[in-house]
Write an enzyme that holds these catalytic residues in place. Structure first.
Site, PDB file in Angstrom:
ATOM      1  N   GLU A  65      53.802  93.486  80.627  1.00 42.38           N
ATOM      2  CA  GLU A  65      52.968  92.589  79.830  1.00 42.38           C
ATOM      3  C   GLU A  65      53.523  91.176  79.855  1.00 42.38           C
ATOM      4  OE1 GLU A  65      52.792  92.090  75.117  1.00 42.38           O
ATOM      5  OE2 GLU A  65      51.621  93.833  75.782  1.00 42.38           O
ATOM      6  N   ARG A 125      42.475  56.068  80.881  1.00 42.59           N
ATOM      7  CA  ARG A 125      42.447  55.406  79.566  1.00 42.59           C
ATOM      8  C   ARG A 125      43.244  54.105  79.608  1.00 42.59           C
ATOM      9  NH1 ARG A 125      40.073  54.355  74.703  1.00 42.59           N
ATOM     10  NH2 ARG A 125      41.570  54.372  72.972  1.00 42.59           N
ATOM     11  N   GLN A 159      56.037  53.538  79.733  1.00 39.21           N
ATOM     12  CA  GLN A 159      57.126  54.503  79.880  1.00 39.21           C
ATOM     13  C   GLN A 159      57.064  55.626  78.851  1.00 39.21           C
ATOM     14  OE1 GLN A 159      61.474  53.697  78.928  1.00 39.21           O
ATOM     15  NE2 GLN A 159      61.535  53.532  81.168  1.00 39.21           N
TER      16      GLN A 159
END
Length: 383
Positions: free
Chosen positions: A243, A269, A280
């Site tokens: 799993e 943007r 930065q």
């Protein structure tokens, strides 16, 4: 050639899954999350493509694929739609892997062809109200009754029950000196009289839902018992290790999707006359996200190769679960922060990843439990 290089067939599978999401696009994913409703159409289409039997032996109608094949499939599904990947993971893990490894020949012939074709779905019930991280402390009982067993008790946080035909249930069939002894697993039809399900409202993973199960003398025939009586803990341990591969691969794919979306956003943007990705403070967030995804992916395929080679152990599984779960959560958080107000908006996918990723460090063995497991391999005894 690197030990993590993939075959031409695995590369083709990766491309096919990516192409699959041109049919079931982002708006489909968003609609399933908003409604919420399970992605039945996409799951059915996967059955038609044979992907739901990728790890099923060929004699039962599957593809006979490896753990690495499973990782490739689930990583790409996780990138496209995490809840679809988690539906598929349960079929591959709690269905195919469990029955192929621990079922009788009659059980394999009875169930595996239908699971591989997408005609049967499976979920898993282990956690109880008083037995979460301490899974072996479970108290749901199975008592002999005629030709079968009567199951009584409660299971909580059972995911995917509403889309499942069977639920694999861990029960206590005897008490001994060790709580890990006396555990037996059953393959229980979800329509069994005496089994009631109550939906739970959760923060994320809305399409498949999460359920509280109550067993009140639910009768299950003995031919639906998986593995030996009182021998279930060994089965559960191996299932949880498999799993962790499945969940980690799917969440790594989802983390890659967050990285891709955020990178596109910060390039487009603009603020202060330039793309915000040029600043930065934002660029470093994207760099951190890229590192987290790459480390998680490396761990996924390291573990998959070890599973295929038969050398994987509990420590490997714990490292993978810890790294991948924490990576997805951190990447999702950084993505929201980089996108600012738009990351917080329900119109974008960032918020869905932020919600869904939170389960990765809690469910299926919390990050704290994984750290305990790793610490014990170092000769420490955390309490």
């Amino acid at each position: 050639m690197s030990q993590f290089d993939q075959t031409a067939e695995q590369d083709a599978l990766r491309r096919s899954v990516r192409s699959f999401f041109t049919r079931f696009d982002r708006e489909y994913v968003r609609e399933c999350d908003r409604t919420p409703r399970p992605p039945v159409e996409a799951f059915t289409a996967m059955g038609d493509l044979g992907w739901l039997g990728i790890n099923c032996p060929e004699q039962y109608g599957g593809g006979g694929g490896s753990a690495t094949d499973v990782a490739v499939l689930l990583e790409e599904l996780g990138a496209g739609f995490l809840d679809l990947a988690l539906w598929v993971f349960r079929v591959l893990s709690h269905g195919v892997h469990a029955l192929d490894g621990y079922g009788t020949e009659e059980q394999k012939q009875r169930f595996l062809p239908d699971i591989a074709a997408g005609r049967l779905s499976v979920c898993f019930a282990l956690t109880e109200p008083e037995a979460g991280s301490d899974a072996a402390a479970l108290t749901t009982t199975a008592r002999r009754s005629g030709d079968g067993w009567e199951i009584s008790g409660q299971k909580v946080f059972c995911s995917g029950f509403k889309v499942s035909d069977y639920v694999m249930v861990a029960t206590r069939t005897s008490k001994g000196d060790r709580k890990q002894a006396g555990i037996t697993t059953f393959f229980v039809p979800t329509t069994t009289p005496g089994l009631e399900a109550r939906p739970l409202e959760m923060l994320g993973h809305r399409p498949l839902g999460t359920t509280l199960l109550t067993f009140d003398g639910a009768h299950v025939p003995d031919d639906l018992r998986i593995g030996p009586v009182d021998g279930g803990w060994a089965i559960l341990t191996k299932m949880l290790e498999y799993e962790r591969l499945c969940l980690s691969a799917a969440r790594t794919g989802a983390a890659q999707s967050v990285l891709d979306d955020t990178l596109d956003y910060v390039k487009q943007r603009k603020q202060f006359g330039q793309p915000i990705g040029n600043f930065q403070a934002v660029a470093h967030k994207l760099a951190d996200m890229a590192v987290l995804v790459e480390v998680a992916r490396t761990q996924v395929y390291r573990y998959a190769h070890r599973l295929d080679a038969g050398t994987a152990d509990t420590r490997d599984a714990a490292i993978l679960k810890l790294v991948a779960g924490e990576a997805y959560k951190k990447v999702a958080d950084l993505g929201v922060q980089a996108m600012g107000g738009y990351g917080y908006s329900m119109e974008y996918d960032a918020q869905r990843h932020f919600r869904d990723s939170r389960l990765g460090t809690i469910g299926g063995g919390s990050s704290e439990i994984q750290r305990n497991i790793i610490a014990r391999t170092l000769g420490l005894r955390p309490s």
